[in-house]
Design a protein around this motif. Sequence first.
Motif: not given
Length: 433
Positions: A63, A135-136, A140
Motif C-alpha cells: 500500500e 493511487s495518489e 499499489s
Amino acid sequence: MAREITQIFIISNKSYENTIVKITNIQKFQEIIKENITADITKLLEIIMGGAPLLRASDIHFETEKDNIKLRIRIDGILHNVFNFDNRTYHQILSRIKLLSEIKLNITDKPQDGRFTVNLWEEKNIEIRVSTLPSEYGESIVMRILDPDSLKEIEELGLRRDLLEILNKTIQLPNGMIVVTGPTGSGKTTTLYAILKRINSPEVKIITIEDPIEYHLEGISQTQVNPQKGYDFASGLKAIVRQDPDVILVGEIRDKETATIALQAALTGHLVLTTLHTNDAAGTIARFQALGEKPVNIAPALKLAIAQRLVRKVCPKCTTYRNLTKEEVNFFKKELQNVPQELIGENINENLQIAVPKGCEYCNFTGYRGRVGIYEFFTVDEEIEEFILTSPSISSLRKKAIEKGMILMKQDGLIKVLQKITTVDEVIQVTGE
C-alpha cells in the motif's frame, strides 16, 4: 482480466530456503525482511513470496503512502502490518512483480491484472493472482495466494452433520441448481471446489466457467471468461450446454441472461453450481427476481441455497476456558430456542464452558488460528416451491424456512461457540447481528 500463467518464480537458493523456513510468526517475518533489505530484489521477493504462504496468508498487500510503502498480509481474514519499504526499494519490487505477471511496465495510470506461479520446495506450486491499482502516491499491489493445499474436502468445511447429509444428498441429484451466497472472502469458492472434488469421477463430465480460474482440478474442463474477446458468462454458458456436461459450475451469476441460461440448464438435465451475492440464503430468490427472472422459472430449478461466512477458530495452544455466566445462559437459550437439542449437544447451563482467546507465538498473538464456515441451508421442497410461486418477501421466505427447520447462520455460529470452536464476539462481528 487475469491472463494465463506463463511465468514461474522459483525459490531455488538453498540459503534463502533455509531463511524462509525460519519464518514462524509475523515478528520473525519482519526481522528476516529487515536483515535482507539490502539483498537484491529477486532474493528479497523470494523471502516475501516464500514467507507469506508459510504464515497461511491469503493475500499480500503493498500500500503506497506519502513517505513509504506498507507491506501487509491477510491471515484468517485479518490484515497484519509487516514492514515499511522506501520508495526506491518498492519500485524495484513493483517492476519485478510486473515482469513476472506479464503486466505492462509503462502503464501506471490504469488498473492491471496478471498471474504467475511460485515454485516452492518439494515440487509445491502456488499460484499468485496480481492486481495493480493507481493511487495518489503511486501504484499499489494486492497479490492473492492460491495455495492448492487450502482446498478442502466437504467434511473439512465445518458443516454440521445434518447439513452434511443434506449436501451429500443434493449433489447426487441429476439436475437442479445449488447456489452458494455470501460476500467476497466468505469461502464460496472453497465450498464449490469441495463439491466438485466430491462428485468428480470418470463417469461425470464437469465443465466450469470462472473469472478467473482460481485452482486447477484434474479431470475437470475449466474455462475462463474473456469479455474483451466476447466470451462472458452468458456466451460461455451457452457454449458449455452444447458440450453435453453432467455438471456445470458458473463462477457467478451477474445478469439476467446468465441467470436465464443457468436456470434452464438446471431444468434440462444438468446439475448447476453457482454463486450469488446476497445477505442470506432466503435472499437468493429475491436476487434472481431482481435480475429479471420469474418465480415460475426459479422455483422448480433451485434445489439448495447455501449462505455462509467464515469465523476464526480459537488457537488450540493458548486458549483458556471459563463457565457461562447467568446472563450468557439466558442469551444462548433465547438465541437457540428453536434449535433441536441434539444439534446443540450439551445442556446450556452455568456449568458449560466456552473458549477464551489468549494469544501466543503460534497464533501471532491474536488468540485465533484458522477459520471455519458457519452456514445457513435453504432447501427447496414441494411446499417451498409452491410458496416461491406466490412471490413472497424475503422475510416471509425466511420465516417459512425456519418453520420447516432451517437453522440461521448466527445460530450455527453460536453452536460452534458452545463447541469451543470460536467465540461470541467473532460470530457477532462476522454475521453483523
